[in-house]
Write a protein that holds these residues in place. Sequence first.
Motif, PDB file in Angstrom:
ATOM      1  N   VAL A 159       2.076   2.266 -12.981  1.00 47.68           N
ATOM      2  CA  VAL A 159       2.078   2.206 -14.448  1.00 47.68           C
ATOM      3  C   VAL A 159       1.961   0.752 -14.915  1.00 47.68           C
ATOM      4  CG1 VAL A 159       3.395   2.729 -16.531  1.00 47.68           C
ATOM      5  CG2 VAL A 159       3.407   4.337 -14.626  1.00 47.68           C
ATOM      6  N   HIS A 160       2.634  -0.162 -14.230  1.00 48.15           N
ATOM      7  CA  HIS A 160       2.508  -1.577 -14.587  1.00 48.15           C
ATOM      8  C   HIS A 160       1.062  -2.062 -14.416  1.00 48.15           C
ATOM      9  CE1 HIS A 160       6.545  -2.801 -15.598  1.00 48.15           C
ATOM     10  NE2 HIS A 160       7.047  -2.331 -14.472  1.00 48.15           N
ATOM     11  N   ILE A 161       0.386  -1.582 -13.376  1.00 47.66           N
ATOM     12  CA  ILE A 161      -1.032  -1.931 -13.198  1.00 47.66           C
ATOM     13  C   ILE A 161      -1.840  -1.445 -14.386  1.00 47.66           C
ATOM     14  CG2 ILE A 161      -3.097  -1.424 -11.834  1.00 47.66           C
ATOM     15  CD1 ILE A 161      -1.299  -1.446  -9.347  1.00 47.66           C
ATOM     16  N   ASP A 162      -1.575  -0.200 -14.814  1.00 42.38           N
ATOM     17  CA  ASP A 162      -2.296   0.353 -15.962  1.00 42.38           C
ATOM     18  C   ASP A 162      -2.068  -0.479 -17.219  1.00 42.38           C
ATOM     19  OD1 ASP A 162      -3.324   2.417 -14.462  1.00 42.38           O
ATOM     20  OD2 ASP A 162      -1.761   3.855 -15.015  1.00 42.38           O
ATOM     21  N   TRP A 198      -6.888  -0.344  -5.214  1.00 36.97           N
ATOM     22  CA  TRP A 198      -7.439  -0.023  -6.536  1.00 36.97           C
ATOM     23  C   TRP A 198      -7.267  -1.203  -7.499  1.00 36.97           C
ATOM     24  CZ3 TRP A 198     -10.567   2.191  -9.633  1.00 36.97           C
ATOM     25  CH2 TRP A 198     -10.307   2.259 -11.015  1.00 36.97           C
ATOM     26  N   ASP A 199      -6.093  -1.810  -7.486  1.00 32.60           N
ATOM     27  CA  ASP A 199      -5.836  -2.944  -8.370  1.00 32.60           C
ATOM     28  C   ASP A 199      -6.829  -4.071  -8.093  1.00 32.60           C
ATOM     29  OD1 ASP A 199      -4.550  -4.535 -10.267  1.00 32.60           O
ATOM     30  OD2 ASP A 199      -3.168  -5.365  -8.792  1.00 32.60           O
ATOM     31  N   THR A 208     -11.263  -7.511   0.022  1.00 35.07           N
ATOM     32  CA  THR A 208      -9.870  -7.159   0.311  1.00 35.07           C
ATOM     33  C   THR A 208      -9.601  -5.695  -0.013  1.00 35.07           C
ATOM     34  OG1 THR A 208      -9.242  -9.428  -0.265  1.00 35.07           O
ATOM     35  CG2 THR A 208      -7.462  -7.835  -0.039  1.00 35.07           C
ATOM     36  N   ALA A 209     -10.224  -5.198  -1.073  1.00 37.37           N
ATOM     37  CA  ALA A 209     -10.031  -3.791  -1.457  1.00 37.37           C
ATOM     38  C   ALA A 209     -10.527  -2.860  -0.360  1.00 37.37           C
ATOM     39  CB  ALA A 209     -10.746  -3.512  -2.774  1.00 37.37           C
ATOM     40  N   VAL A 210     -11.650  -3.183   0.259  1.00 37.78           N
ATOM     41  CA  VAL A 210     -12.144  -2.373   1.375  1.00 37.78           C
ATOM     42  C   VAL A 210     -11.157  -2.409   2.537  1.00 37.78           C
ATOM     43  CG1 VAL A 210     -13.880  -2.286   3.211  1.00 37.78           C
ATOM     44  CG2 VAL A 210     -14.605  -2.458   0.853  1.00 37.78           C
ATOM     45  N   ASP A 211     -10.684  -3.604   2.877  1.00 42.73           N
ATOM     46  CA  ASP A 211      -9.746  -3.742   3.998  1.00 42.73           C
ATOM     47  C   ASP A 211      -8.479  -2.920   3.757  1.00 42.73           C
ATOM     48  OD1 ASP A 211     -11.479  -5.429   5.288  1.00 42.73           O
ATOM     49  OD2 ASP A 211     -10.487  -7.277   4.641  1.00 42.73           O
ATOM     50  N   LEU A 212      -7.949  -2.990   2.537  1.00 44.64           N
ATOM     51  CA  LEU A 212      -6.715  -2.259   2.230  1.00 44.64           C
ATOM     52  C   LEU A 212      -6.949  -0.754   2.244  1.00 44.64           C
ATOM     53  CD1 LEU A 212      -5.294  -4.523  -0.610  1.00 44.64           C
ATOM     54  CD2 LEU A 212      -4.304  -4.200   1.656  1.00 44.64           C
ATOM     55  N   ARG A 236     -15.646   4.076  -3.378  1.00 42.02           N
ATOM     56  CA  ARG A 236     -15.876   3.426  -4.664  1.00 42.02           C
ATOM     57  C   ARG A 236     -16.074   1.918  -4.513  1.00 42.02           C
ATOM     58  NH1 ARG A 236     -11.620   6.223  -8.823  1.00 42.02           N
ATOM     59  NH2 ARG A 236     -10.114   5.756  -7.192  1.00 42.02           N
ATOM     60  N   VAL A 237     -15.334   1.318  -3.576  1.00 44.58           N
ATOM     61  CA  VAL A 237     -15.499  -0.122  -3.380  1.00 44.58           C
ATOM     62  C   VAL A 237     -16.890  -0.441  -2.830  1.00 44.58           C
ATOM     63  CG1 VAL A 237     -14.574  -2.201  -2.308  1.00 44.58           C
ATOM     64  CG2 VAL A 237     -13.020  -0.372  -2.933  1.00 44.58           C
ATOM     65  N   TRP A 238     -17.340   0.358  -1.841  1.00 46.86           N
ATOM     66  CA  TRP A 238     -18.679   0.132  -1.293  1.00 46.86           C
ATOM     67  C   TRP A 238     -19.737   0.289  -2.392  1.00 46.86           C
ATOM     68  CZ3 TRP A 238     -18.707  -2.658   2.613  1.00 46.86           C
ATOM     69  CH2 TRP A 238     -17.899  -2.452   3.739  1.00 46.86           C
ATOM     70  N   ALA A 239     -19.498   1.212  -3.315  1.00 46.68           N
ATOM     71  CA  ALA A 239     -20.445   1.393  -4.413  1.00 46.68           C
ATOM     72  C   ALA A 239     -20.499   0.147  -5.288  1.00 46.68           C
ATOM     73  CB  ALA A 239     -20.057   2.613  -5.247  1.00 46.68           C
ATOM     74  N   ARG A 240     -19.358  -0.490  -5.503  1.00 47.68           N
ATOM     75  CA  ARG A 240     -19.322  -1.692  -6.341  1.00 47.68           C
ATOM     76  C   ARG A 240     -20.115  -2.835  -5.736  1.00 47.68           C
ATOM     77  NH1 ARG A 240     -18.829  -0.924 -11.280  1.00 47.68           N
ATOM     78  NH2 ARG A 240     -18.364  -3.137 -11.547  1.00 47.68           N
TER      79      ARG A 240
END
Length: 388
Positions: A159-162, A198-199, A208-212, A236-240
Amino acid sequence: MSHVDPRFGDHLRSLRTARGLSLRALGQLAHRGKSHLHDLETGNKPPTPDTARHLDRVLGADGTLARLVDQPVDHDAEADELMARVRASDVSTETLARIEAGVDDLASAYATSQSADLLQRVRRHLAYVRRLLDGRCTLAERRRLIVAGGWLSLLRATVHIDLLHRSAAGSHLSTAAALADHVGHSEIRAWCLETQAWDLLTRGDYRTAVDLSQQAQRVAPRGSSAQIQATAQEARVWARVGDVRETRHALDRLERLTANLPVPDRAEHHYRYDPTKASAYTATTLAWAGDPAAEQVARAVLRELDPRGDGGDRPRRSASARLDLALALVAAGRPDEAATVAVEAITSGRVVSSNWWRAGEALRRVEQTGTAEASALREAYEVRQPSR
């Protein structure tokens, strides 16, 4: 085996001072060093039975010191005391059940609640769990409380991320991971990694998002919701980054994981994978990758989520589906329709702050086409843009 009564040091000091002896004087009589006697009196060193009997003779203590050392250990009594403490509890089974049900209620409310309102509810539940952990509870009860605290800390971080509370999100995500490690709860640990992925994706740190995302898949129990969600996140990360081959590979794995997967009892639960989400993730991924198939998938998802056009039962997901469709429509050469769909998403009030960049991306893509409808989209975007 013998046991030293903790009163030994005090009793030795009383005997010595009653006879007017200094530590040095007693050392000379007993042929013991002054520092050794000091350690015996302060409890820094335990006496041996022989030392206690020797000091009894020197001080004329009639065996009182030896009796404080030659105490047999009652192992049965110690074991019984330990088990009594383990069983002692101020937490009832009903209380634990209510807490766990509350965790599920909050995780289910995530999809429909306003973030600020949900945050207050999560904070109250966490405070209650903390109070119970400060009291008496059995080992099994403590573990259940820690697990509940882990889920609540994870949800609070989300929620804090949102709300774009980056520092607070990081603190509570670290707490959730630490609690998960403490009790060996691999699913919470995997969700922590997926949430962090996601964050970072929303902030553009794709490597880093892919690794995580991949770490989360390795940590998660096989076939669990966390493994499935982390796989979708990786796609989704690979798409980005525009890697079509890796995107397709991840989507294929996601399809295999969700094939014949039953819909959970509470499909809206944030940490229970709903197989109907698979199409929504595919729509997002294809739209980001610029795949022509994105439009058809996004339209099907929107029809499923919002058949009446009022946001449906999952308004947040409906808003995201409209943003996906807007991107797909721009790619398909229909920017005017894309602008209309994006305005609907923005004015629904269900695009959370952490997802606002997606609205901005739709706006940029539409404006680049020069369509007249871009001005209406720009106006809606600026009016609804969340404060940071």
